[in-house]
Design a protein around this motif. Sequence first.
Motif, PDB file in Angstrom:
ATOM      1  N   ARG A 125      -1.383 -19.992   3.310  1.00 60.43           N
ATOM      2  CA  ARG A 125      -0.713 -19.513   4.518  1.00 60.43           C
ATOM      3  C   ARG A 125       0.264 -18.401   4.177  1.00 60.43           C
ATOM      4  NH1 ARG A 125       1.872 -24.752   7.102  1.00 60.43           N
ATOM      5  NH2 ARG A 125       2.547 -25.008   4.946  1.00 60.43           N
ATOM      6  N   ARG A 126       0.561 -17.589   5.180  1.00 56.05           N
ATOM      7  CA  ARG A 126       1.664 -16.642   5.040  1.00 56.05           C
ATOM      8  C   ARG A 126       2.538 -16.835   6.276  1.00 56.05           C
ATOM      9  NH1 ARG A 126      -0.683 -11.358   4.739  1.00 56.05           N
ATOM     10  NH2 ARG A 126      -1.046 -11.716   2.532  1.00 56.05           N
ATOM     11  N   LEU A 127       3.800 -17.182   6.065  1.00 55.90           N
ATOM     12  CA  LEU A 127       4.740 -17.432   7.157  1.00 55.90           C
ATOM     13  C   LEU A 127       4.170 -18.468   8.146  1.00 55.90           C
ATOM     14  CD1 LEU A 127       5.838 -13.761   7.921  1.00 55.90           C
ATOM     15  CD2 LEU A 127       7.062 -15.463   6.548  1.00 55.90           C
ATOM     16  N   GLY A 128       3.513 -19.477   7.621  1.00 57.39           N
ATOM     17  CA  GLY A 128       2.991 -20.525   8.490  1.00 57.39           C
ATOM     18  C   GLY A 128       1.677 -20.177   9.153  1.00 57.39           C
ATOM     19  N   ARG A 129       1.228 -18.941   8.984  1.00 52.21           N
ATOM     20  CA  ARG A 129      -0.032 -18.538   9.604  1.00 52.21           C
ATOM     21  C   ARG A 129      -1.160 -18.704   8.593  1.00 52.21           C
ATOM     22  NH1 ARG A 129      -2.081 -14.013  13.256  1.00 52.21           N
ATOM     23  NH2 ARG A 129      -4.054 -13.527  12.300  1.00 52.21           N
ATOM     24  N   TRP A 189      -7.194 -16.989   7.242  1.00 58.51           N
ATOM     25  CA  TRP A 189      -8.590 -17.419   7.335  1.00 58.51           C
ATOM     26  C   TRP A 189      -9.492 -16.717   6.341  1.00 58.51           C
ATOM     27  CZ3 TRP A 189      -9.805 -21.792   9.012  1.00 58.51           C
ATOM     28  CH2 TRP A 189      -9.108 -22.374  10.069  1.00 58.51           C
ATOM     29  N   LYS A 190      -9.256 -15.403   6.128  1.00 60.96           N
ATOM     30  CA  LYS A 190     -10.118 -14.663   5.191  1.00 60.96           C
ATOM     31  C   LYS A 190     -10.042 -15.281   3.807  1.00 60.96           C
ATOM     32  CE  LYS A 190     -10.783  -9.966   6.794  1.00 60.96           C
ATOM     33  NZ  LYS A 190     -10.031  -8.758   7.008  1.00 60.96           N
ATOM     34  N   GLU A 191      -8.795 -15.590   3.421  1.00 63.07           N
ATOM     35  CA  GLU A 191      -8.554 -16.191   2.116  1.00 63.07           C
ATOM     36  C   GLU A 191      -9.238 -17.563   2.018  1.00 63.07           C
ATOM     37  OE1 GLU A 191      -6.934 -14.715  -0.203  1.00 63.07           O
ATOM     38  OE2 GLU A 191      -6.335 -16.264  -1.635  1.00 63.07           O
ATOM     39  N   VAL A 192      -9.112 -18.339   3.096  1.00 68.42           N
ATOM     40  CA  VAL A 192      -9.734 -19.671   3.126  1.00 68.42           C
ATOM     41  C   VAL A 192     -11.227 -19.540   2.885  1.00 68.42           C
ATOM     42  CG1 VAL A 192     -10.351 -21.618   4.616  1.00 68.42           C
ATOM     43  CG2 VAL A 192      -8.013 -20.727   4.633  1.00 68.42           C
ATOM     44  N   ARG A 193     -11.863 -18.633   3.617  1.00 67.70           N
ATOM     45  CA  ARG A 193     -13.317 -18.484   3.518  1.00 67.70           C
ATOM     46  C   ARG A 193     -13.716 -17.983   2.140  1.00 67.70           C
ATOM     47  NH1 ARG A 193     -12.846 -17.100   9.103  1.00 67.70           N
ATOM     48  NH2 ARG A 193     -12.472 -14.922   8.649  1.00 67.70           N
ATOM     49  N   ARG A 194     -12.946 -16.998   1.625  1.00 70.42           N
ATOM     50  CA  ARG A 194     -13.296 -16.416   0.329  1.00 70.42           C
ATOM     51  C   ARG A 194     -13.214 -17.480  -0.765  1.00 70.42           C
ATOM     52  NH1 ARG A 194     -10.953 -14.535  -3.889  1.00 70.42           N
ATOM     53  NH2 ARG A 194      -8.837 -14.888  -3.121  1.00 70.42           N
ATOM     54  N   ARG A 195     -12.108 -18.239  -0.753  1.00 65.12           N
ATOM     55  CA  ARG A 195     -11.926 -19.214  -1.824  1.00 65.12           C
ATOM     56  C   ARG A 195     -12.905 -20.366  -1.704  1.00 65.12           C
ATOM     57  NH1 ARG A 195      -5.572 -20.072  -2.219  1.00 65.12           N
ATOM     58  NH2 ARG A 195      -6.259 -22.108  -2.968  1.00 65.12           N
ATOM     59  N   VAL A 224      -1.041 -21.527  17.904  1.00 64.93           N
ATOM     60  CA  VAL A 224      -0.795 -22.786  17.192  1.00 64.93           C
ATOM     61  C   VAL A 224      -2.122 -23.465  16.852  1.00 64.93           C
ATOM     62  CG1 VAL A 224       0.079 -25.145  17.463  1.00 64.93           C
ATOM     63  CG2 VAL A 224       1.502 -23.206  18.117  1.00 64.93           C
ATOM     64  N   LEU A 225      -3.051 -23.494  17.816  1.00 65.42           N
ATOM     65  CA  LEU A 225      -4.307 -24.210  17.598  1.00 65.42           C
ATOM     66  C   LEU A 225      -5.157 -23.559  16.515  1.00 65.42           C
ATOM     67  CD1 LEU A 225      -5.577 -25.417  21.079  1.00 65.42           C
ATOM     68  CD2 LEU A 225      -4.793 -26.788  19.161  1.00 65.42           C
ATOM     69  N   HIS A 226      -5.101 -22.223  16.421  1.00 69.84           N
ATOM     70  CA  HIS A 226      -6.046 -21.574  15.514  1.00 69.84           C
ATOM     71  C   HIS A 226      -5.441 -21.064  14.227  1.00 69.84           C
ATOM     72  CE1 HIS A 226      -9.417 -22.005  18.138  1.00 69.84           C
ATOM     73  NE2 HIS A 226      -8.603 -21.734  19.135  1.00 69.84           N
ATOM     74  N   TYR A 227      -4.129 -20.923  14.179  1.00 75.13           N
ATOM     75  CA  TYR A 227      -3.549 -20.324  12.986  1.00 75.13           C
ATOM     76  C   TYR A 227      -2.494 -21.186  12.319  1.00 75.13           C
ATOM     77  CZ  TYR A 227      -6.051 -16.088  14.056  1.00 75.13           C
ATOM     78  OH  TYR A 227      -7.045 -15.193  14.274  1.00 75.13           O
ATOM     79  N   THR A 228      -2.288 -22.416  12.762  1.00 72.41           N
ATOM     80  CA  THR A 228      -1.312 -23.245  12.067  1.00 72.41           C
ATOM     81  C   THR A 228      -1.960 -24.560  11.649  1.00 72.41           C
ATOM     82  OG1 THR A 228      -0.539 -24.445  14.003  1.00 72.41           O
ATOM     83  CG2 THR A 228       0.539 -22.336  13.531  1.00 72.41           C
ATOM     84  N   ARG A 229      -1.319 -25.221  10.705  1.00 69.51           N
ATOM     85  CA  ARG A 229      -1.857 -26.500  10.223  1.00 69.51           C
ATOM     86  C   ARG A 229      -1.878 -27.528  11.336  1.00 69.51           C
ATOM     87  NH1 ARG A 229       0.246 -27.170   4.105  1.00 69.51           N
ATOM     88  NH2 ARG A 229      -1.038 -25.477   3.336  1.00 69.51           N
ATOM     89  N   LEU A 230      -0.813 -27.542  12.148  1.00 64.25           N
ATOM     90  CA  LEU A 230      -0.783 -28.515  13.235  1.00 64.25           C
ATOM     91  C   LEU A 230      -2.045 -28.388  14.085  1.00 64.25           C
ATOM     92  CD1 LEU A 230       0.574 -30.651  15.055  1.00 64.25           C
ATOM     93  CD2 LEU A 230       1.592 -28.768  16.336  1.00 64.25           C
TER      94      LEU A 230
END
Lengths: 331, 503
Positions: free
Chosen positions: B110-114, B117-123, A194-200
């Motif tokens: 995001r994909r499925l709420g996840r 990060w790679k995409e974030v950094r690239r963009r 949750v801390l590293h991979y979600t918006r929350l």
Amino acid sequence: MSAALLAGRRRLARTIPRKYVPVLVTAGLFAAMFVAGGVRYRGFADGQVVLNVFVDNAFLLVVAVGMTFVILTGGIDLSVGSVVALSTMISATLLTGHGWPAPAVIALVLAVGAALGLAMGAIIHYFEIQPFIVTLAGMFLARGLCYTIGTESISITDPAFTALAQTKIRLGGGLWISPSVVVALVVVAVAAYVLHYTRLGRDVYAVGGSEQSALLMGLPVARTKIAVYTVSGFCSALGGVLLSFYMLSGYGLHAVGMELDAIAAVVIGGTLLTGGSGYLLGTVLGVLVLGLIQTIISFEGTLSSWWTKIFIGLLLFAFILLQRLIGARRR
Amino acid sequence: MTAPRPILRMSGIGKEFPGVKALDGVDFRLLPGEVHALMGENGAGKSTLIKVLTGVHGVDAGEIELDGRPVAFSGPLAAQQAGISTVYQEVNLCPNLSVAENVFIGREPRRLGRIRWKEVRRRAAELLAGLDLDIDVTLPLSSYSLAVQQMVAIARAVAVEARVLILDEPTSSLDTGEVAQLFRVMRRLKEQGIAILFVSHFLDQIYEISDRMTILRNGRLVGEYPTAELSQVELVAKMIGRELADLEELEGRPPARGGEPLVEARELGRAGAIEPFTLTIREGEVVGLAGLLGSGRTELARLLFGADHAGTGSVAVAGRPAGLRTPRAAMGHGIAFCSENRRAEGLVPDLTVRENLILALQAARGWTRPLSRRKQDELVARYVSALNIRPADPEQLVKNLSGGNQQKVLLARWLILEPRLLILDEPTRGIDVGAKAEIQRLVAELSDGGMAVLYISAELEEVLRLSHKVGVLRDRRLVAELENDSGLTTEVLMETIASGARS
């Protein structure tokens, strides 16, 4: 020689991002304590010793996970120990006194903990009151509620609880853990995700970094702040359930001062009390360090258990100074 | 020429705060693909207009139309989603997060709420490359300079489909090269049809970048003009509502001074902050400090005020050695320090102007000798009128004042103490022309009255106009000490800053 040392340190600083330094220091400390214990005491350098630290501190680990969320936003939650006690008390009285089934009890307890956290978070955010004061009030409230249920310790005889308390999950090689450890590790894994991979999670870090900026960046600050106290309340309740497994009783004097242990674990794990910086792995290591101190003192045999507090105190001083130094160099 | 349809139209906007009418019947329109400057003195209502537009404050009267439809935003988030992004003077990002994250937080791919990060950094890297910024986006924002942080804030603002970009004094802490880079970015965004609302106190910058301007004074609309059709003098006259003549008064150079040495620093230095320097400040003398941001100007001042401990050297005040170990000791020797960070250090926002003014004097007297209310009112009235603090109501809360007026309150607080040496660190930054002239005139008057002033400013013209002597700093070293004679011009100063010696 000192110049060479300095150059070496600079090289090290280049390869390891500074944000990981506190966690690595804690990891190094844990390893050093384990090696020192292994050299000094017979039978210490055994995998089961580490696993026992987990078994004996699973509930603290869960509580500390919730505390990590709160501290990452720059807040503090003093109510956790009392909520743990209240949870054991509600569990015990419903199971033993009223004969409720275990799943219903657990669900209710978790809901109560989360609701308490939600209420405190809402008060903190909407009335702009210091988290310290609000959760201090919550601490007295929850502890007091324990005694409205009963002033004596109530033992738990529910078969499901006793089974969970006595089950040993064998890992082979004579090693084992309790179901509580599994629960705790699942909580850690979910929380880390949750801390590293979600918006929350990212909003938690952002609010801790600068609440004002987070607001102006259009992040849901209100939702985030209330969410962390809800998470903390939920984790405290779950910690209370795990403590019920461990103690097989409910009592208003359980978990006295556990909020301070949880805060200590989080800080020793390298999370900044001002918020915005820290890792769950650090919190896990912090709990392990606290547990290992107790183990070492019990192995020593001649030392009073109060020495645990002395060592924790010294460690806290050391880590707060370390954070200060890292923070100062950043500026 | 047929004007394109405005993307944004505000009409009859009114906003009142307790005791202050911040905006009154203001009209404003913004066309797509233009840079529009919002002009006015401090307290004219620029910030309030922006805050009303972005939903930080509600409106009391009037309406806002975006693209022809009436809108009322509940907050910056809602405004942003509608395509109005704001970059503030102070960089409002999270220093603990990475650059990439600061650009995308709140709308990460995001994909499925996840979060991907790679995409974030690239963009993020792509977006910043589009702004001519090639930096490691994985490092925390705090590891970059203020200018880079500003660019990141702009990248964040345009990463959404922004149609209106508000830049609220983005240049006040940037150096010349960085400003040029910012303007390149602004021109590129303009070509893409984005409407840019630009607020700055630097008139030259306004004339370089803006197409049209809207002028406010005391919360009212003065008018809307194409930049090319309004001269700087006319603009200033409209902003302050009076002629420029009284601003020109100071044009001459200050006469030389031959006072007694007041503060003498010998080989004073602090490792990592500033190399040892020797500097003499005489009574009634204004010593200017020039140098780039980070060249050690503030560090030098802090040493003289005892805010930092000196590692080497000594200080003598009025001929006698003085240990300036703490600000309190320095104040005891009659040294006052007005820091550049006025919002963070100094004013108590919830107290009134009078209470803020009296604070330092009362502290210096000790709490056992309270100032009578009559004496307080007398002092406050004198300084409120001397510094032209507006509104001229001593019982107004300081937080309701504009930035420039807050600065004057802070200045007045130190002046009440009647210091012998007044250290001013960027006293005119983020302040409009009118207030700037007032503060400059005040400095000249004070030095005529025998007070020594150490004047730190990024604006070389200002330093030259006021100072008897200019100290030039470069790379944390006092490289030159120049008498302000006829041979000293801004070009010479700039050359000295660049080369490290007078040629």
